[in-house]
Design an enzyme around this catalytic site. Structure first.
Site, PDB file in Angstrom:
ATOM      1  N   LYS A   1       0.843  -1.188   0.000  1.00  0.00           N
ATOM      2  CA  LYS A   1       0.000   0.000   0.000  1.00  0.00           C
ATOM      3  C   LYS A   1       0.881   1.241   0.000  1.00  0.00           C
ATOM      4  CE  LYS A   1      -3.878   1.982   2.634  1.00  0.00           C
ATOM      5  NZ  LYS A   1      -4.777   1.763   3.794  1.00  0.00           N
TER       6      LYS A   1
ATOM      7  N   SER B   1      -9.551   1.726   3.043  1.00  0.00           N
ATOM      8  CA  SER B   1      -8.713   2.510   2.152  1.00  0.00           C
ATOM      9  C   SER B   1      -7.691   1.674   1.386  1.00  0.00           C
ATOM     10  CB  SER B   1      -7.963   3.579   2.966  1.00  0.00           C
ATOM     11  OG  SER B   1      -7.094   2.972   3.907  1.00  0.00           O
TER      12      SER B   1
ATOM     13  N   SER C   1      -9.914  -0.657   7.118  1.00  0.00           N
ATOM     14  CA  SER C   1      -9.372  -0.411   5.783  1.00  0.00           C
ATOM     15  C   SER C   1      -8.660  -1.581   5.136  1.00  0.00           C
ATOM     16  CB  SER C   1      -8.426   0.793   5.819  1.00  0.00           C
ATOM     17  OG  SER C   1      -9.144   1.983   6.020  1.00  0.00           O
TER      18      SER C   1
END
Length: 481
Positions: free
Chosen positions: A79, A149, A173
């Site tokens: 990420k 996210s 997330s």
């Protein structure tokens, strides 16, 4: 089966047996990523040449000395909050477009030491401050949200564009996009996985964890992240799937309130399978539920604003409107409000500890509904209440962030539109081994465990559900935009 379709465990076994090289695996995954990226937008950057060079090094190392462990030569994504020395960490934001990391994050170092091959950085909702990752599309239906996210990480894994990935989880997330894309996501116990070198959203709620295709794969990655990859220390020891003597808490309140019939049916069916495997089902009352979202936002918003204080004042126009509004709202909260939220959080932790004394894990839906169409802002429930999409997705995942306990999401079927549904397994602090054991036992009952999203990278309706026992009642959620 093409190499990119292999789970981490299967790829590691093939590499160990000399049936597959890291170069072949990495080439296959890179080709898959190139094929689907235009439709999915999972990656901020793909560094193909560097990945191939790393795979070649891994192949030489394995030929000379054997694999260091199951991650040696396995391609993965990080990420874009996670620092890798010399590479951009943009947080999918114009604010950080020129930021180059000057050192590796701890988790990047540990994965490199394990021999994993970095493909590139995956998209996040800007600075992890959202539940949809708007630039990324769902791997099962590209006209629907990916979840956030850590949407890029979940979509890359679901599409076969990465064998595994790392995400972060502040209010759900990792688990939300994992559930919406039909993969496995693990939020470990708070501070079990180091966060040094990971861009923060809310320091006291942030967690780092793996997104994988199977529970077995999640355990292998967690071992590398925590240094628990020595014989006898793994988070997923060998077992026969028998859950006799294990107590599974089934919430009588909160977790099955305002969920779609499809989600409730799939999760209750999965819980029944745990009982068939020998587990005892125990009704539990989830404590202090009326305070969950107030505490989550009361802690997260001021902590996030504090992190962004300088850049918010210097270059507010560079933030996306939805994130800027939340950051500016944080400037209006008083210190007393933040302290009251932290005090309430302490009460919730204590109440959850008492509730968990009666069970080994709690089983519940991960999210109350499946992936909504892109652009949808709210949902209307059967009781007439209206809730924003973000509030819906965070509602069932936030308690594990507030309390810091481990939580795992596993796929348990599809709704009538063929979209994935996730079940959440929540455990005691540092109870990852039990949570993973239960998830793995359930997973082994499904013939479709670890499969890729059908038709990943295409726009349009997904393949109808084919998994045994997939529910198909009519939905009751009305879309509102």
């Amino acid at each position: 089966m093409r190499p990119y379709e292999l789970t981490l465990a299967a790829a590691a076994a093939a590499i160990r047996a000399g049936e597959l090289s890291p170069v072949e695996l990495t080439d296959s995954v890179l080709e898959r990523a190139e094929a689907v990226e235009d439709g999915l937008h999972a990656f901020v950057t793909v560094r193909a040449d560097e990945a191939r060079a790393a795979a070649t090094r891994a192949a030489h190392e394995i030929a000379a000395d054997g694999p260091r462990g199951p991650l040696h030569g396995i391609p993965m994504g990080l990420k874009d909050l996670i620092d890798v020395k010399g590479q951009p960490t943009t947080a999918s934001s114009a604010v950080r477009v020129d930021h180059i990391a000057d050192a590796d994050s701890t988790v990047a170092t540990r994965l490199a030491d394990a021999g994993a091959v970095l493909l590139g950085k995956t998209h996040t909702h800007e600075f992890a401050y959202g539940l949809t990752t708007p630039q990324t599309r769902n791997a099962w239906d590209a006209e629907r949200v990916a979840g956030g996210s850590s949407g890029g990480s979940a979509v890359a894994v679901a599409a076969g564009a990465a064998t595994f990935a790392l995400g972060t989880d502040t209010g759900g997330s990792i688990r939300v996009p994992a559930a919406l894309n039909g993969v496995v996501g693990l939020k470990p116990t708070y501070d079990l996985v180091p966060r040094h070198g990971v861009t923060s959203l809310s320091w006291s709620l942030d967690h780092v964890g793996p997104v994988t295709r199977t529970v077995e794969d999640a355990a292998l990655v967690l071992d590398a992240l925590t240094g628990s990859d020595l014989p006898g220390q793994s988070h997923l020891l060998h077992h026969d799937g028998d859950l006799t003597g294990l107590r599974v808490g089934v919430p009588r309140n909160y977790y099955f309130d305002r969920v779609t019939p499809d989600v409730e049916s799939a999760v209750r069916t999965a819980i029944d399978r745990l009982r068939d495997l020998g587990a005892e089902l125990v009704d539990v009352e989830i404590p202090l539920t009326r305070y969950v979202q107030a505490v989550q936002w009361g802690v997260m918003v001021p902590e996030a604003t504090s992190y962004h204080e300088r850049t918010l004042r210097a270059t507010p126009e560079l933030y996306a409107p939805d994130v800027r509004v939340l950051l500016e709202a944080g400037e209006l909260l008083l210190a007393g409000d933040y302290l009251r939220a932290q005090r309430a959080r302490t009460l919730m932790r204590r109440a959850w500890a008492r509730m968990l004394d009666a069970v080994d894990v709690v089983a519940a839906p991960t999210v109350p509904l499946t992936a909504v169409p892109t652009g949808q802002q709210s949902v209307q429930w059967a009781d007439g209440s209206v809730e924003s999409v973000s509030d819906s997705y965070v509602r069932l995942s936030a308690p594990a962030n507030i309390t810091g306990v481990p939580a795992l999401t596993v796929p348990v079927g599809q709704d009538r539109a063929g979209l994935p549904i996730g079940m959440q397994l929540i455990g005691h602090p540092l109870g990852e081994r039990t949570v993973l054991r239960v998830g793995r036992a359930y997973e082994e009952t499904r013939a479709d465990a670890g499969r890729l999203a059908p038709g990943a990278g295409t726009v349009g309706a997904p393949t109808p559900p084919t998994a045994p026992g997939s529910p198909a009642p009519a939905p009751t959620v009305e879309a509102r935009t």
